[in-house]
Every structure is written in C-alpha cells, then in structure tokens.
Design a protein around this motif. Structure first.
Motif, PDB file in Angstrom:
ATOM      1  N   UNK A  24      15.516  -1.713 -42.661  1.00 53.28           N
ATOM      2  CA  UNK A  24      16.632  -0.594 -43.617  1.00 53.28           C
ATOM      3  C   UNK A  24      17.303  -1.594 -44.733  1.00 53.28           C
ATOM      4  N   UNK A  25      17.579  -2.745 -44.714  1.00 53.59           N
ATOM      5  CA  UNK A  25      18.197  -3.745 -45.273  1.00 53.59           C
ATOM      6  C   UNK A  25      17.107  -4.084 -46.645  1.00 53.59           C
ATOM      7  N   UNK A  39       7.356 -10.064 -57.975  1.00 54.00           N
ATOM      8  CA  UNK A  39       7.939  -9.910 -56.634  1.00 54.00           C
ATOM      9  C   UNK A  39       7.713 -11.404 -55.774  1.00 54.00           C
ATOM     10  N   UNK A  40       7.545 -12.303 -56.437  1.00 50.51           N
ATOM     11  CA  UNK A  40       7.488 -13.712 -55.870  1.00 50.51           C
ATOM     12  C   UNK A  40       8.890 -14.428 -56.168  1.00 50.51           C
ATOM     13  N   UNK A  41       9.314 -14.093 -56.883  1.00 56.48           N
ATOM     14  CA  UNK A  41      10.838 -14.843 -57.244  1.00 56.48           C
ATOM     15  C   UNK A  41      11.719 -14.701 -55.953  1.00 56.48           C
ATOM     16  N   UNK A  42      12.112 -16.247 -55.918  1.00 56.16           N
ATOM     17  CA  UNK A  42      12.891 -16.538 -54.827  1.00 56.16           C
ATOM     18  C   UNK A  42      14.230 -15.678 -54.590  1.00 56.16           C
ATOM     19  N   UNK A  43      14.742 -15.394 -55.866  1.00 60.74           N
ATOM     20  CA  UNK A  43      15.931 -14.580 -56.122  1.00 60.74           C
ATOM     21  C   UNK A  43      16.004 -13.452 -55.451  1.00 60.74           C
ATOM     22  N   UNK A  44      14.663 -12.618 -55.560  1.00 60.73           N
ATOM     23  CA  UNK A  44      14.629 -11.546 -55.132  1.00 60.73           C
ATOM     24  C   UNK A  44      14.102 -11.503 -53.559  1.00 60.73           C
ATOM     25  N   UNK A  45      13.130 -12.348 -53.235  1.00 67.50           N
ATOM     26  CA  UNK A  45      12.667 -12.374 -52.054  1.00 67.50           C
ATOM     27  C   UNK A  45      13.610 -12.649 -50.869  1.00 67.50           C
ATOM     28  N   UNK A  46      14.795 -13.104 -51.188  1.00 65.58           N
ATOM     29  CA  UNK A  46      15.789 -13.077 -50.107  1.00 65.58           C
ATOM     30  C   UNK A  46      16.250 -12.062 -49.627  1.00 65.58           C
ATOM     31  N   UNK A  47      16.098 -10.878 -50.640  1.00 63.62           N
ATOM     32  CA  UNK A  47      16.620  -9.400 -50.103  1.00 63.62           C
ATOM     33  C   UNK A  47      15.663  -8.495 -49.552  1.00 63.62           C
ATOM     34  N   UNK A  48      14.162  -9.075 -49.743  1.00 65.45           N
ATOM     35  CA  UNK A  48      13.171  -8.153 -49.145  1.00 65.45           C
ATOM     36  C   UNK A  48      12.137  -8.804 -48.251  1.00 65.45           C
ATOM     37  N   UNK A  49      12.639 -10.031 -47.988  1.00 63.57           N
ATOM     38  CA  UNK A  49      11.432 -10.723 -46.994  1.00 63.57           C
ATOM     39  C   UNK A  49      12.132 -11.336 -45.882  1.00 63.57           C
ATOM     40  N   UNK A  50      11.907 -11.195 -44.584  1.00 65.54           N
ATOM     41  CA  UNK A  50      12.558 -11.326 -43.392  1.00 65.54           C
ATOM     42  C   UNK A  50      12.719 -12.639 -43.166  1.00 65.54           C
ATOM     43  N   UNK A  51      12.131 -13.538 -43.849  1.00 66.11           N
ATOM     44  CA  UNK A  51      11.974 -14.953 -43.534  1.00 66.11           C
ATOM     45  C   UNK A  51      13.368 -15.434 -43.751  1.00 66.11           C
ATOM     46  N   UNK A  52      14.127 -15.082 -44.959  1.00 67.22           N
ATOM     47  CA  UNK A  52      15.305 -15.639 -45.110  1.00 67.22           C
ATOM     48  C   UNK A  52      16.457 -14.629 -45.465  1.00 67.22           C
ATOM     49  N   UNK A  53      16.296 -13.512 -44.950  1.00 74.08           N
ATOM     50  CA  UNK A  53      16.855 -12.255 -45.191  1.00 74.08           C
ATOM     51  C   UNK A  53      18.346 -12.251 -45.505  1.00 74.08           C
ATOM     52  N   UNK A  54      19.019 -11.764 -46.585  1.00 77.50           N
ATOM     53  CA  UNK A  54      20.447 -11.344 -46.652  1.00 77.50           C
ATOM     54  C   UNK A  54      20.438 -10.003 -47.134  1.00 77.50           C
ATOM     55  N   UNK A  55      21.870  -9.434 -47.093  1.00 82.91           N
ATOM     56  CA  UNK A  55      22.098  -8.167 -47.329  1.00 82.91           C
ATOM     57  C   UNK A  55      22.750  -7.994 -48.559  1.00 82.91           C
ATOM     58  N   UNK A  56      22.569  -7.253 -49.576  1.00 83.17           N
ATOM     59  CA  UNK A  56      23.297  -7.053 -50.623  1.00 83.17           C
ATOM     60  C   UNK A  56      24.592  -6.074 -49.990  1.00 83.17           C
ATOM     61  N   UNK A  57      26.002  -6.495 -50.352  1.00 84.05           N
ATOM     62  CA  UNK A  57      26.965  -5.918 -50.016  1.00 84.05           C
ATOM     63  C   UNK A  57      27.007  -4.506 -50.694  1.00 84.05           C
ATOM     64  N   UNK A  58      26.458  -3.931 -51.722  1.00 82.31           N
ATOM     65  CA  UNK A  58      26.523  -2.535 -51.839  1.00 82.31           C
ATOM     66  C   UNK A  58      25.775  -1.708 -51.061  1.00 82.31           C
ATOM     67  N   UNK A  59      25.052  -2.336 -49.881  1.00 84.16           N
ATOM     68  CA  UNK A  59      24.069  -1.523 -49.008  1.00 84.16           C
ATOM     69  C   UNK A  59      25.261  -0.660 -48.256  1.00 84.16           C
ATOM     70  N   UNK A  60      26.524  -1.037 -48.016  1.00 84.03           N
ATOM     71  CA  UNK A  60      27.657  -0.645 -47.168  1.00 84.03           C
ATOM     72  C   UNK A  60      27.699   1.025 -47.397  1.00 84.03           C
ATOM     73  N   UNK A 233      24.965 -15.357 -55.536  1.00 81.94           N
ATOM     74  CA  UNK A 233      25.381 -15.646 -54.163  1.00 81.94           C
ATOM     75  C   UNK A 233      26.076 -14.154 -53.819  1.00 81.94           C
ATOM     76  N   UNK A 234      25.517 -13.362 -52.905  1.00 77.80           N
ATOM     77  CA  UNK A 234      26.039 -12.014 -52.790  1.00 77.80           C
ATOM     78  C   UNK A 234      27.382 -12.141 -51.950  1.00 77.80           C
ATOM     79  N   UNK A 235      27.597 -13.219 -51.136  1.00 78.62           N
ATOM     80  CA  UNK A 235      28.646 -13.231 -50.454  1.00 78.62           C
ATOM     81  C   UNK A 235      29.820 -13.774 -51.380  1.00 78.62           C
TER      82      UNK A 235
END
Length: 289
Positions: A24-25, A39-60, A233-235
């Motif tokens: 879902x994230x 689709x290979x940019x590290x800045x985007x992959x962190x939101x769409x690839x489970x390897x190092x996934x982080x959530x965007x705060x707006x998902x709330x 940094x979404x945090x």
C-alpha cells in the motif's frame, strides 16, 4: 430538511481501525507519480522499492478515513454539493511503512455563510499507531457545503489561511510529474469516486473528462516540497496545508511555486502550467530546518 447543526456537533463517530502493508505504501507513492520521470533514481526508489522503503507523510490522508456519515439524511447535508475545500496535515511522528492505525474523528465547527453562499464544515482526524498508542498525525478537513447555508449558525470566526506573498515573485518553481493515468493509480489507495475514472460521471458533473483527485495533487505537491525544502528527507516535514481552488486533469503540466518565509517555513501554490490557473492556493509548508 435544513442542516441539523446540533446533531452534527454531537455526532459520535466510531474510531476506524486500518491495517496497511508495504505494498500500500509503494502504491500510494506510485499514485503520486513517483518514478514516472526516472524509475531508477535513488530519490524515487526509496518510496517504491521494498529494499529501503520509507513512507511519504502525506499517505496519512488515505489511512483510517471516516465512513460517509455526512451523507446520512438525518444530518440534512446536500452531499452531492459538498466540496473538499481545504486540507491540512500536522506530522507528529514518521509514518511506519506498514502497520495498523486508528483514526479518531471530531466535528469542530460549522459556519453559516448564508442561504445563497453555503456553509463551511471543519473536521479533525487524529491518526494513532495501534501498536503503541503514539499520535502519528493530525489532519483537518474543511468541506464547503454549497447547498446548506442559511441554517441559522454563526458566520464569523472561521480560521483564515495564510495567503502566499503578493509583493514578490516565487523563490522557486518545481515541475510535477502528472501522467495521464495518474488518477487510475491513485484511486487504488482508497478513493473510488467514479468522477475520477468514469467519463459519463465526469460529464454529468460538468467536466469534459475525469478529473484528478484533489488529495492526489496535494500529495504530489508535498513530494515536491520535501525534495526542494527538506533535502528529500520526508521525516523533516511537519505541516502541509492547502486550499483547493480549481480542478486538475490527469496528464496536464503542473508546477509548484514556493516562497521562503522563514527558517522551516514556506508558502506555496500549485499552478496548471498551460492554463495558467491556480489549482491550490494558500499553501503552507513547515519543516525541520
């Protein structure tokens, strides 16, 4: 039947429990156009690839949403004329990439603008981590009840959003990825309103084709602001407020104009570039500097 102020103010909304997954994230991020340009940019992959996934705060805004209680006849709201006017998000803790959250709701106030001018409804949703009770986010939703003015309520006292600076040009402009299939993906995060996919429904509503979800281009703007102001940094995002001022069509070029106000504080608006129409205004972004 006119809007029933007393019944709305005393309405008991049962908390909503919502379990979401890493999938879902990732889907939420894809629904904002993340990865559309590269689709290979590290800045985007962190939101769409489970390897190092982080959530965007707006998902709330997509989690533990309230049922459509305002559409119940007992409240007297002409639900077909309701518009999502403003959205705010206060981030208290980073959103986990998966887990169970609880949405807690309250009706804060309803302002009567007059029989021909409608009413303004303010509601709050608090998002709590079910695993430990931590408050993750507080969201305010402002609804414009176009058909419900004249119920006899107070007309003054509504909060006033901060306008963007009128005395100077924006400090930065950031283009937003808005693929033509954007609404088709974003709706899978939970907003299945047919206005965003069905050409016949869109035509009935007065549009020549389906329009993009307001909370989709809200999330797109938030993603751009995180990149531009928070060193990606979404945090560091703490607050994101906006007013929706005009519909957006999937595929049309958009850009965010932003003004630096102070350390950790910026104003913004979103513009449909080719039409030169402001589609979000009174934007406010606060972040950890």
């Amino acid at each position: 039947m006119p809007l029933d102020y007393a019944k709305l103010k005393s309405m008991r909304i049962e908390p909503v429990r919502h379990t979401y997954t890493r999938r879902d994230t990732m889907l939420y991020a894809l629904g904002l156009g993340v990865g559309a340009d590269d689709p290979t940019a590290a800045s985007d992959l962190k939101y769409i690839y489970e390897k190092s996934l982080v959530a965007l705060p707006m998902q709330a805004v997509t989690l533990a949403a309230a049922p459509l209680l305002l559409a119940e006849p007992e409240f007297g709201i002409n639900y077909k004329l309701l518009l999502h006017a403003e959205q705010s998000l206060l981030v208290h803790k980073p959103l986990p990439v998966e887990g169970t959250v609880i949405g807690e709701f309250s009706v804060d106030e309803i302002y009567d603008k007059g029989a021909s001018k409608g009413a303004i409804l303010y509601m709050t949703r608090k998002l709590v981590d079910a695993s430990n009770g931590d408050l993750l986010a507080t969201m305010s939703v402002v609804s414009f009840l176009r058909g419900d003015g004249g119920f006899g309520g107070k007309s003054e006292g509504a909060p006033k959003p901060r306008p963007v600076p009128a005395d100077r040009a924006a400090d930065h402009s950031v283009a937003l990825a808005n693929p033509r299939n954007q609404a088709l993906i974003y709706r899978l995060s939970g907003d299945y309103n047919p206005l965003h996919i069905d050409p016949e429904i869109a035509a009935i509503a007065g549009f020549n084709r389906p329009i993009l979800h307001g909370l989709c281009h809200y999330g797109m703007a938030g993603r751009a602001l995180i990149a531009a102001l928070c060193d990606d940094d979404p945090s560091r995002l703490q607050r994101l407020d906006t007013r929706f001022t005009s519909p957006v069509y999937p595929g049309e070029p958009l850009h965010v104009e932003l003004w630096n106000i102070a350390a950790g504080d910026a104003s913004f608006r979103v513009v449909a570039s080719e039409r030169n129409v402001v589609v979000q205004d009174f934007g406010r972004c606060e972040y950890r500097a």
